[in-house]
Design a protein around this motif. Structure first.
Motif, PDB file in Angstrom:
ATOM      1  N   LEU A  35      -2.112 -76.833  42.579  1.00 40.68           N
ATOM      2  CA  LEU A  35      -1.634 -75.878  41.593  1.00 40.68           C
ATOM      3  C   LEU A  35      -0.242 -76.210  41.070  1.00 40.68           C
ATOM      4  CD1 LEU A  35      -2.088 -73.223  40.092  1.00 40.68           C
ATOM      5  CD2 LEU A  35      -1.209 -72.021  42.098  1.00 40.68           C
ATOM      6  N   ASP A  36       0.671 -76.553  41.980  1.00 36.74           N
ATOM      7  CA  ASP A  36       2.029 -76.867  41.542  1.00 36.74           C
ATOM      8  C   ASP A  36       2.025 -78.033  40.560  1.00 36.74           C
ATOM      9  OD1 ASP A  36       3.190 -74.865  42.916  1.00 36.74           O
ATOM     10  OD2 ASP A  36       3.753 -76.086  44.669  1.00 36.74           O
ATOM     11  N   ASP A  77      -1.886 -67.978  43.883  1.00 36.87           N
ATOM     12  CA  ASP A  77      -2.071 -68.133  45.331  1.00 36.87           C
ATOM     13  C   ASP A  77      -2.497 -66.829  45.993  1.00 36.87           C
ATOM     14  OD1 ASP A  77      -1.651 -70.769  45.777  1.00 36.87           O
ATOM     15  OD2 ASP A  77       0.533 -70.584  46.032  1.00 36.87           O
ATOM     16  N   ALA A  78      -1.911 -65.733  45.534  1.00 33.38           N
ATOM     17  CA  ALA A  78      -2.091 -64.473  46.251  1.00 33.38           C
ATOM     18  C   ALA A  78      -3.359 -63.724  45.876  1.00 33.38           C
ATOM     19  CB  ALA A  78      -0.869 -63.577  46.017  1.00 33.38           C
ATOM     20  N   LEU A  97     -10.734 -67.568  38.645  1.00 36.59           N
ATOM     21  CA  LEU A  97      -9.482 -67.606  37.886  1.00 36.59           C
ATOM     22  C   LEU A  97      -9.561 -68.690  36.824  1.00 36.59           C
ATOM     23  CD1 LEU A  97      -6.974 -67.483  40.872  1.00 36.59           C
ATOM     24  CD2 LEU A  97      -7.504 -65.611  39.306  1.00 36.59           C
ATOM     25  N   PHE A  98      -9.081 -68.351  35.648  1.00 37.13           N
ATOM     26  CA  PHE A  98      -8.934 -69.353  34.585  1.00 37.13           C
ATOM     27  C   PHE A  98      -7.993 -68.743  33.557  1.00 37.13           C
ATOM     28  CE2 PHE A  98     -11.744 -67.082  31.606  1.00 37.13           C
ATOM     29  CZ  PHE A  98     -12.514 -66.323  32.476  1.00 37.13           C
ATOM     30  N   PHE A 120      -3.360 -55.359  39.632  1.00 41.22           N
ATOM     31  CA  PHE A 120      -2.342 -54.919  38.669  1.00 41.22           C
ATOM     32  C   PHE A 120      -1.010 -54.649  39.360  1.00 41.22           C
ATOM     33  CE2 PHE A 120      -6.043 -53.146  36.004  1.00 41.22           C
ATOM     34  CZ  PHE A 120      -6.183 -54.353  35.349  1.00 41.22           C
ATOM     35  N   GLU A 121      -1.090 -54.091  40.558  1.00 41.83           N
ATOM     36  CA  GLU A 121       0.158 -53.834  41.273  1.00 41.83           C
ATOM     37  C   GLU A 121       0.877 -55.144  41.607  1.00 41.83           C
ATOM     38  OE1 GLU A 121      -0.861 -51.093  44.425  1.00 41.83           O
ATOM     39  OE2 GLU A 121      -1.266 -49.570  42.883  1.00 41.83           O
ATOM     40  N   LEU A 122       0.087 -56.158  41.950  1.00 42.21           N
ATOM     41  CA  LEU A 122       0.673 -57.478  42.205  1.00 42.21           C
ATOM     42  C   LEU A 122       1.358 -58.002  40.943  1.00 42.21           C
ATOM     43  CD1 LEU A 122       0.992 -59.986  44.051  1.00 42.21           C
ATOM     44  CD2 LEU A 122      -1.233 -60.775  43.185  1.00 42.21           C
TER      45      LEU A 122
END
Lengths: 455, 503
Positions: free
Chosen positions: A230-231, A352-353, A369-370, A397-399
């Motif tokens: 990812l990085d 990541d989370a 995810l995309f 959403f809270e994240l």
């Protein structure tokens, strides 16, 4: 629920026969295409002009009946379907566009013109339209303005608001405001068109739009880039964004998503050695950008493999891995579709989370995810959840809010997200929203159950 | 605050002498005490202690006004406190950045409070990863640009006056020459912190380029000329700064040819940074005033009626050369009498001189300036009408402008007040008749609100008033700017009604 005969009569006085009341005929206008949002209505009305739309709004206002404006019904947040029995104001018949203003590079179009339709008239006149997304064949300009739609070219040309030079719209009072002169500089009072853009049919019904067009960039090249992690993907995206002014799209796709598309649509896997993360990028210019593209990718670190496509069929092949993803996920059952945006610096932490946030709540759910990584816009699709179970939505959403992002990047708030609006907008802002709504729609008949939470 | 390039002493204007202190207008002791308790005694001025600089902007027609008090807050909390005090006493507030506005929006209200942002001039952050700058309203464009250049980033709005403040730019939605490539201020404001007329603080937007989650309050406040809120912090979008620029100058025999060249140039995909036209008189004026010579031979100059200036920029020099070459060929095909690719120095000089066109006209005694915008294809027709109107009134109206945006800047010479006002009205009306509006980038302020009242749809004006009453229920924020708080008819009705009642 059968329609009140007086209302039906009065609507027919405005639009003639263009009122559907037969429960079987109205059914297809009462649910969204994912099947997640299903409502009911007494009538679907099809105005053919701004005057007719204003007439319908007036009749509904006098009758105390709420309205849901509807375009191509491709929305993803339940903002365009009558979840509370509203009358559906379908804009499909406001379909014509004026001839393109070639000298100005602009066009005025009816709200019912599809995105593909705008792209076509633009191309015929030698120009191009700066917005594109995969539901282009059905999505309408009116709907894209109402939701401030984004898509795959925002990186280069901005969102729908950035294309919008003005609207003609019917307020909740039935009054019409028109701002279609197409002046790219216009400092005469408050930006009403910009206010209506993104208001999801709660302030006004958009009937016509004036859009800026962009110069065509006929020479194109696309690349699918396999990256180690990812990085590496985020770092590469940042480098490309900075060094390639020709960059038009920069999408992130994870390998499980590609595998899903391949199995659903029978496609070949793009790389022999699969990598966890992929970027799909496209550059466009007036001269062949292939060399610049290859040079830029060559300077990026951590690239495992790259496929470059220059001709149109091969570029389309690469794009299938991204564009078929939505349909592929839908084969797993109605997904929860969360469309969020984050500051670039928070993207890695978010990506990541998210899977852990989901699996903690529902261990059997899958997270896909995309998204448009160049804009910080990530689509989180979750399958394996009941349609009415929104615990995951809230947790994600809270994240997003914790990481300084917005809970809606391009889909809007609609019905689906309005109970979480407080995560993106403060109480003071929501007070202003309510006051603005009262100013433009004093009786609260325009999409009353969308966007703004009940006080 | 950066020194204003043109101070009032250099360009004294007749009615500046008229600034006198009206002792009846001195604010009450209660107001002074309350303001002092918020910003401290060193940051409240009253009466003759208020600098003359705070009484005017740079518009040619607007008379200066001495406020009752001037305050210099240093924080959002102080601004909010000042607004609450003003609200409780019903005293009008005018926000002020560098005072470089051109339509009277930052001229104080008689007896009101000027909130000067000269102490809120910090660049709070240059966020390199997100390409975002967070600034206080008093930061000038020049300060921000100095800070960004070493990072190869740019805030790309260049309205022409680098001493202008960003708060003022946001309030007027400043435009400028580079709008053809980058758009105007509103396209670069990602978020704002503002103080409403109630003293409430609202934060909107954030460090992201894409969001659709409710009404766009940021965009509503951009361009509202201090009538909805005072901006205390802005999140601005930055762009990579291309390293190389080229300037092309093309003389044309007619303005029609110039206008016809614009769309093909934009369409070609070279992505011009600047596309400006100058009529021959303006070109002579700006070059003379900047003290340089274009080196174009007399014969060619004699055949020229208008010039087109195009600036290109690129990250790579070889690509820039290719673009310049292709554009030069295209300009020739489009009827340019010749095409000059200027040296870096000459190019910079010419663009700088064009940016100073307003000051050149002002120095030459221009009586008024015009900021009308029309559809860009209508520029020749519009200027032909303007030419006829000025001739008929024995006036002179010459200019230059942003050819790709249809934004026409005219300098008007006509010393007789009534004749000038009639001419200006006709010039604006002619623009409106072609589908234009009275202001492309300077804003309405107080100077042009009569035109707005005359030419704008009353439904929209009514909405403006309703929107203002939401953000500023007491009506203390720059009242009388853009529109009068009460529509003209209802005031007339009111008077008639009273007259009737007296009978």
């Amino acid at each position: 629920m059968p329609i009140d005969p007086t209302l039906a009569f009065r609507l027919r006085e405005v639009v003639g026969a263009q009122v559907l009341v037969d429960p079987e005929l109205v059914a297809s206008y009462t649910a969204d295409w994912t099947g997640r949002f299903r409502g009911h209505t007494a009538a679907v009305v099809f105005p053919a002009s701004t005057e007719e739309a204003a007439g319908v709004v007036q009749v509904c206002r006098e009758s105390g009946v709420a309205i849901v404006p509807q375009g191509g019904n491709t929305g993803l947040v339940g903002g365009g379907v009558p979840l509370h029995g509203e009358v559906v104001l379908n804009m499909g018949r406001l379909g014509g566009s004026e001839p393109v203003d070639r000298a100005g590079g602009q066009v005025t179009a009816g709200a019912g013109v599809t995105l593909a339709g705008i792209q076509e008239v633009a191309a015929e006149s030698g120009w191009s339209y700066g917005v594109d997304f995969s539901s282009r064949a059905s999505a309408t300009t009116g709907g894209s303005v109402a939701t401030n739609a984004g898509g795959i070219r925002v990186l280069r040309y901005g969102d729908t608001r950035a294309q919008l030079l003005g609207v003609e719209a019917v307020l909740g009072t039935g009054a019409v405001i028109s701002h279609l002169a197409g002046l790219v500089k216009d400092n005469t009072g408050y930006d009403l068109s910009g206010l209506i853009c993104g208001s999801e049919g709660t302030l006004a019904v958009v009937t016509r739009v004036r859009l800026r067009l962009v110069p065509p960039a006929p020479e194109r090249a696309a690349a699918l880039i396999a990256l180690r992690n990812l990085d590496a993907a985020l770092g590469t995206a940042a480098v490309l964004r900075r060094s390639l002014p020709q960059l038009e799209a920069c999408e992130i796709i994870f390998t499980p998503g590609i595998d899903l598309v391949c199995s659903v649509f029978g496609l070949r896997r793009p790389f022999l050695r699969p990598s966890p993360v992929n970027l799909l990028i496209e550059v466009a210019d007036r001269v062949d950008p292939t060399d610049i593209l290859i040079e830029a990718i060559g300077s990026a670190e951590h690239v495992i493999d790259t496929i470059v496509a220059t001709d149109s069929p091969r570029r389309a092949e690469l794009w299938r891995y991204r564009e078929e993803l939505t349909a592929a996920i839908n084969t797993l059952g109605p997904p929860h579709k969360l469309d969020v945006t984050l500051p670039t610096t928070s993207l890695a932490g978010f990506i990541d989370a998210v899977p852990d946030v989901v699996s903690t709540i529902e261990p059997t759910a899958s997270t896909w995810l995309f998204g448009h990584v160049g804009d910080g816009n990530i689509h989180v699709n979750v399958t394996g959840l009941r349609t009415d179970d929104d615990r995951v939505d809230g947790a994600v959403f809270e994240l997003v809010a914790r990481l300084g992002g917005s809970i809606s990047a391009e889909h809007g708030i609609g019905s689906a997200k309005r109970r979480w609006l407080h995560l993106s907008r403060s109480a003071a802002e929501q007070t202003a929203f309510r006051a603005l709504k009262r100013a433009l729609d004093p009786d609260g008949i325009l999409n009353p159950h969308v966007l703004i939470p009940d006080a | 605050m950066a020194p204003d390039a043109v101070s009032t002493t250099q360009h004294d204007h007749e009615h500046r002498d008229a600034v006198t202190t009206n002792t009846e207008r001195l604010p009450g002791i209660e107001l002074i005490e309350l303001l002092t308790s918020i910003v401290g005694p060193d940051n409240v001025d009253i009466g003759d202690r208020i600098s003359d600089d705070l009484c005017h902007d740079e518009s040619l027609g607007a008379a200066p006004v001495r406020p009752g008090a001037a305050v210099r807050p240093v924080s959002t909390e102080e601004v909010a406190g000042v607004v609450r005090v003003a609200g409780s006493l019903g005293v009008p507030i005018t926000a002020r950045g560098s005072g470089t506005g051109l339509s009277g929006a930052s001229i104080p209200v008689d007896g009101g409070i000027v909130v000067s942002f000269e102490r809120m001039n910090r660049i709070l952050e240059i966020d390199l990863a997100n390409h975002v700058a967070v600034v206080e309203p008093g930061v000038t464009l020049a300060d921000l640009d100095d800070e960004l250049a070493p990072h190869q980033l740019v805030y790309p709005v260049f309205p022409g006056e680098q001493s202008a403040s960003l708060g003022g730019n946001v309030a007027t939605n400043a435009g400028g020459m580079r709008a053809v490539k980058y758009g105007v201020t509103r396209h670069h404001v990602l978020g704002l912190e503002v103080v409403l007329g109630t003293g409430e603080v609202i934060v909107s937007g954030g460090r992201f380029v894409k969001s659709t989650s409710g009404y766009d309050l940021t965009q509503l406040i951009v361009g509202s000329e201090g009538t909805l809120a005072l901006v205390t912090k802005a999140i601005l979008r930055l762009h990579p700064r291309p390293a190389h620029q080229a300037t092309l100058l093309a003389p044309f025999a007619t303005l029609d040819d110039v206008a016809k060249a614009v769309a093909p140039i934009v369409m070609s995909g070279v992505g011009p940074l600047v596309v400006e036209y100058l009529d021959v008189i303006s070109m002579a004026g700006v070059t003379a005033s900047a003290g340089f010579d274009l080196g174009i031979d007399q014969d060619l100059q004699a055949r020229t009626l208008a010039y087109l200036v195009v600036v290109l920029e690129q990250h790579r020099v070889e690509r820039l050369e290719q673009d310049a070459q292709d554009l030069a060929a295209q300009l020739s095909e489009l009827g340019a009498l010749d095409v000059f690719v200027l040296s870096d120095r000459a190019g910079a000089q010419l663009v700088e001189a064009r940016e100073r066109a307003f000051w050149a006209a002002k120095a030459n005694g221009a009586d008024e300036i015009v900021d009308v915008v029309v559809p860009r294809a209508s520029i020749p027709e519009y200027l032909a009408t303007v030419g006829r109107l000025s001739e008929e009134s024995s006036s002179l109206a010459v200019g230059c402008g942003h050819a790709a945006d249809g934004n026409v800047h005219l300098s008007v010479w006509q010393s007789d007040g009534p004749t000038r006002r009639e001419l200006l009205h006709d010039i604006v009306a002619a623009g409106v008749a072609l589908g234009g509006v009275v202001s492309g980038e300077h804003g309405i302020g107080t100077e042009k609100k009569a035109y707005l009242a005359e030419f704008e749809d009353p439904v929209k004006l009514d909405l403006y008033r309703r929107i203002k009453s939401i953000f500023d229920p007491v009506g203390i924020l720059n009242p009388g700017t853009i529109f009068d708080l009460e529509p003209a008819e209802s005031r007339t009705d009111h008077r008639q009604h009273r007259k009737g009642a007296g009978r």
